[in-house]
Design a protein around this motif. Structure first.
Motif, mmCIF file in Angstrom:
data_model
loop_
_atom_site.group_PDB
_atom_site.id
_atom_site.type_symbol
_atom_site.label_atom_id
_atom_site.label_comp_id
_atom_site.label_asym_id
_atom_site.label_seq_id
_atom_site.Cartn_x
_atom_site.Cartn_y
_atom_site.Cartn_z
ATOM 1 N N GLN A 53 0.824 -1.206 0.000
ATOM 2 C CA GLN A 53 0.000 0.000 0.000
ATOM 3 C C GLN A 53 0.861 1.260 0.000
ATOM 4 O O GLN A 53 0.507 2.256 -0.632
ATOM 5 N N TYR A 54 1.979 1.214 0.686
ATOM 6 C CA TYR A 54 2.909 2.347 0.673
ATOM 7 C C TYR A 54 3.446 2.567 -0.742
ATOM 8 O O TYR A 54 3.566 3.698 -1.201
ATOM 9 N N LEU A 55 3.743 1.482 -1.450
ATOM 10 C CA LEU A 55 4.192 1.596 -2.844
ATOM 11 C C LEU A 55 3.107 2.221 -3.716
ATOM 12 O O LEU A 55 3.407 3.023 -4.602
ATOM 13 N N ARG A 56 1.872 1.859 -3.472
ATOM 14 C CA ARG A 56 0.773 2.447 -4.245
ATOM 15 C C ARG A 56 0.665 3.949 -3.984
ATOM 16 O O ARG A 56 0.385 4.717 -4.891
ATOM 17 N N GLN A 57 0.917 4.344 -2.749
ATOM 18 C CA GLN A 57 0.875 5.773 -2.431
ATOM 19 C C GLN A 57 2.025 6.505 -3.125
ATOM 20 O O GLN A 57 1.843 7.601 -3.641
ATOM 21 N N ILE A 58 3.201 5.906 -3.149
ATOM 22 C CA ILE A 58 4.329 6.499 -3.868
ATOM 23 C C ILE A 58 3.978 6.630 -5.347
ATOM 24 O O ILE A 58 4.202 7.662 -5.965
ATOM 25 N N HIS A 59 3.405 5.576 -5.893
ATOM 26 C CA HIS A 59 3.045 5.577 -7.312
ATOM 27 C C HIS A 59 1.986 6.638 -7.622
ATOM 28 O O HIS A 59 1.992 7.220 -8.708
ATOM 29 N N SER A 60 1.104 6.914 -6.677
ATOM 30 C CA SER A 60 0.094 7.943 -6.919
ATOM 31 C C SER A 60 0.672 9.351 -6.783
ATOM 32 O O SER A 60 0.068 10.307 -7.253
ATOM 33 N N SER A 61 1.834 9.484 -6.153
ATOM 34 C CA SER A 61 2.463 10.793 -5.987
ATOM 35 C C SER A 61 3.422 11.140 -7.116
ATOM 36 O O SER A 61 3.539 12.292 -7.489
ATOM 37 N N PHE A 62 4.142 10.153 -7.614
ATOM 38 C CA PHE A 62 5.165 10.395 -8.624
ATOM 39 C C PHE A 62 5.052 9.377 -9.751
ATOM 40 O O PHE A 62 4.778 8.212 -9.514
#
Length: 141
Positions: free
Chosen positions: A64-73
């Motif tokens: 889920q943290y990776l998904r948040q990173i992906h949604s930011s950059f």
């Protein structure tokens, strides 16, 4: 339905990069602290004691943290592959009882992924994209 706004790191100003990275840093630090073996017994400590459940929850939160990173950059595949490799190592290493608890504490998958992200995002030159675009449009005109 919500839409994700993925932006190229080159389109961020330095202050926007730092602000976004600061929020991601806090979350990574929080996740790695909570889902590792701690001294004080709380609900996270108790969930970590259950062999498969603690490992699964920490891996799910890392994804889920990776998904948040992906949604930011918007990131290149090489950087995303490093993230996925870290999560796979985390999942494999944390599945062994007792050793897995210590491994999660030492490995810190979310902080590792944050450091990879920070290194990439801060190394992207904001003018590099516009220079390439200007040279291409200059050749066309």
């Amino acid at each position: 339905m919500t839409t994700r706004h993925i932006r190229d790191p080159a389109s961020y100003s330095v202050s926007q990069k730092k602000e976004t990275l600061r929020a991601l840093y806090r979350q990574a630090r929080h996740l790695d602290k909570k889902w590792s073996l701690s001294c004080k017994p709380d609900e996270y400590f108790l969930l970590n004691m259950i062999p498969i459940l603690g490992d699964s929850m920490s891996t799910i939160l890392a994804v889920q943290y990776l998904r948040q990173i992906h949604s930011s950059f918007a990131l290149p595949p090489e950087v995303e592959n490093k993230f996925v490799r870290n999560v796979i190592i985390h999942a494999g290493g944390s599945i062994v009882p007792l050793v897995g608890w210590l491994f999660r504490r030492v490995f810190g998958v979310n902080m590792r992924n944050y450091k990879v992200l920070e290194k990439y995002v801060m190394s992207v030159d904001p003018d590099s994209e516009s220079i390439e675009a200007d040279s291409v449009t200059g050749l066309i005109n």
